[in-house]
Scaffold this motif. Sequence first.
Motif, mmCIF file in Angstrom:
data_model
loop_
_atom_site.group_PDB
_atom_site.id
_atom_site.type_symbol
_atom_site.label_atom_id
_atom_site.label_comp_id
_atom_site.label_asym_id
_atom_site.label_seq_id
_atom_site.Cartn_x
_atom_site.Cartn_y
_atom_site.Cartn_z
ATOM 1 N N ALA A 27 0.836 -1.201 0.000
ATOM 2 C CA ALA A 27 0.000 0.000 0.000
ATOM 3 C C ALA A 27 0.876 1.259 0.000
ATOM 4 O O ALA A 27 0.579 2.230 -0.717
ATOM 5 N N SER A 28 1.945 1.244 0.772
ATOM 6 C CA SER A 28 2.863 2.389 0.809
ATOM 7 C C SER A 28 3.539 2.589 -0.544
ATOM 8 O O SER A 28 3.690 3.722 -1.015
ATOM 9 N N LEU A 33 4.069 5.726 -5.548
ATOM 10 C CA LEU A 33 4.149 5.808 -7.007
ATOM 11 C C LEU A 33 2.824 6.187 -7.652
ATOM 12 O O LEU A 33 2.693 6.144 -8.873
ATOM 13 N N ARG A 34 1.847 6.521 -6.812
ATOM 14 C CA ARG A 34 0.526 6.954 -7.295
ATOM 15 C C ARG A 34 -0.097 5.952 -8.254
ATOM 16 O O ARG A 34 -0.594 6.314 -9.328
ATOM 17 N N ILE A 35 -0.058 4.689 -7.862
ATOM 18 C CA ILE A 35 -0.674 3.639 -8.677
ATOM 19 C C ILE A 35 -2.176 3.689 -8.455
ATOM 20 O O ILE A 35 -2.649 3.628 -7.328
ATOM 21 N N THR A 49 -3.727 -14.247 -11.620
ATOM 22 C CA THR A 49 -4.879 -14.618 -10.791
ATOM 23 C C THR A 49 -5.417 -13.438 -9.996
ATOM 24 O O THR A 49 -6.501 -13.533 -9.429
ATOM 25 N N GLU A 50 -4.666 -12.343 -9.974
ATOM 26 C CA GLU A 50 -5.071 -11.169 -9.217
ATOM 27 C C GLU A 50 -6.229 -10.468 -9.932
ATOM 28 O O GLU A 50 -6.363 -10.550 -11.145
ATOM 29 N N ARG A 51 -7.042 -9.774 -9.150
ATOM 30 C CA ARG A 51 -8.204 -9.085 -9.706
ATOM 31 C C ARG A 51 -8.059 -7.572 -9.728
ATOM 32 O O ARG A 51 -8.967 -6.872 -10.174
ATOM 33 N N SER A 52 -6.917 -7.057 -9.264
ATOM 34 C CA SER A 52 -6.741 -5.606 -9.219
ATOM 35 C C SER A 52 -5.253 -5.259 -9.190
ATOM 36 O O SER A 52 -4.400 -6.120 -8.941
ATOM 37 N N ASN A 53 -4.993 -3.974 -9.444
ATOM 38 C CA ASN A 53 -3.618 -3.488 -9.333
ATOM 39 C C ASN A 53 -3.077 -3.701 -7.921
ATOM 40 O O ASN A 53 -1.909 -4.040 -7.740
ATOM 41 N N ASP A 54 -3.933 -3.492 -6.923
ATOM 42 C CA ASP A 54 -3.510 -3.683 -5.532
ATOM 43 C C ASP A 54 -3.057 -5.116 -5.280
ATOM 44 O O ASP A 54 -2.010 -5.348 -4.671
#
Length: 95
Positions: A27-28, A33-35, A49-54
Amino acid sequence: MKPDLKLVQTNHDVRVLNSDSVHKLSASLGLALRIQSGKQLVFCLGTGTERSNDEALVTWVHSQLLHHGLSPTRQALAFLIVELEKALNRWEMDL
């Protein structure tokens, strides 16, 4: 050159990372980097398999910490910022 950071503690040669710490570090990194939210980074940072940038960022951070033998600490953040910028630049150049 890698900074002098704490190594990840090992248990029978298997590296164990605290999931909450990895999420906080991710998260930091995303904030630094303002993702933005979305799915654009799943392809280049995640396993698919991930569903988001996070989620992709958490996967990438976990992988980098293990690869470089680092603990998810504040000291690792600067190193990961540089590494993520390099990874995103490589990905952009390959497009």
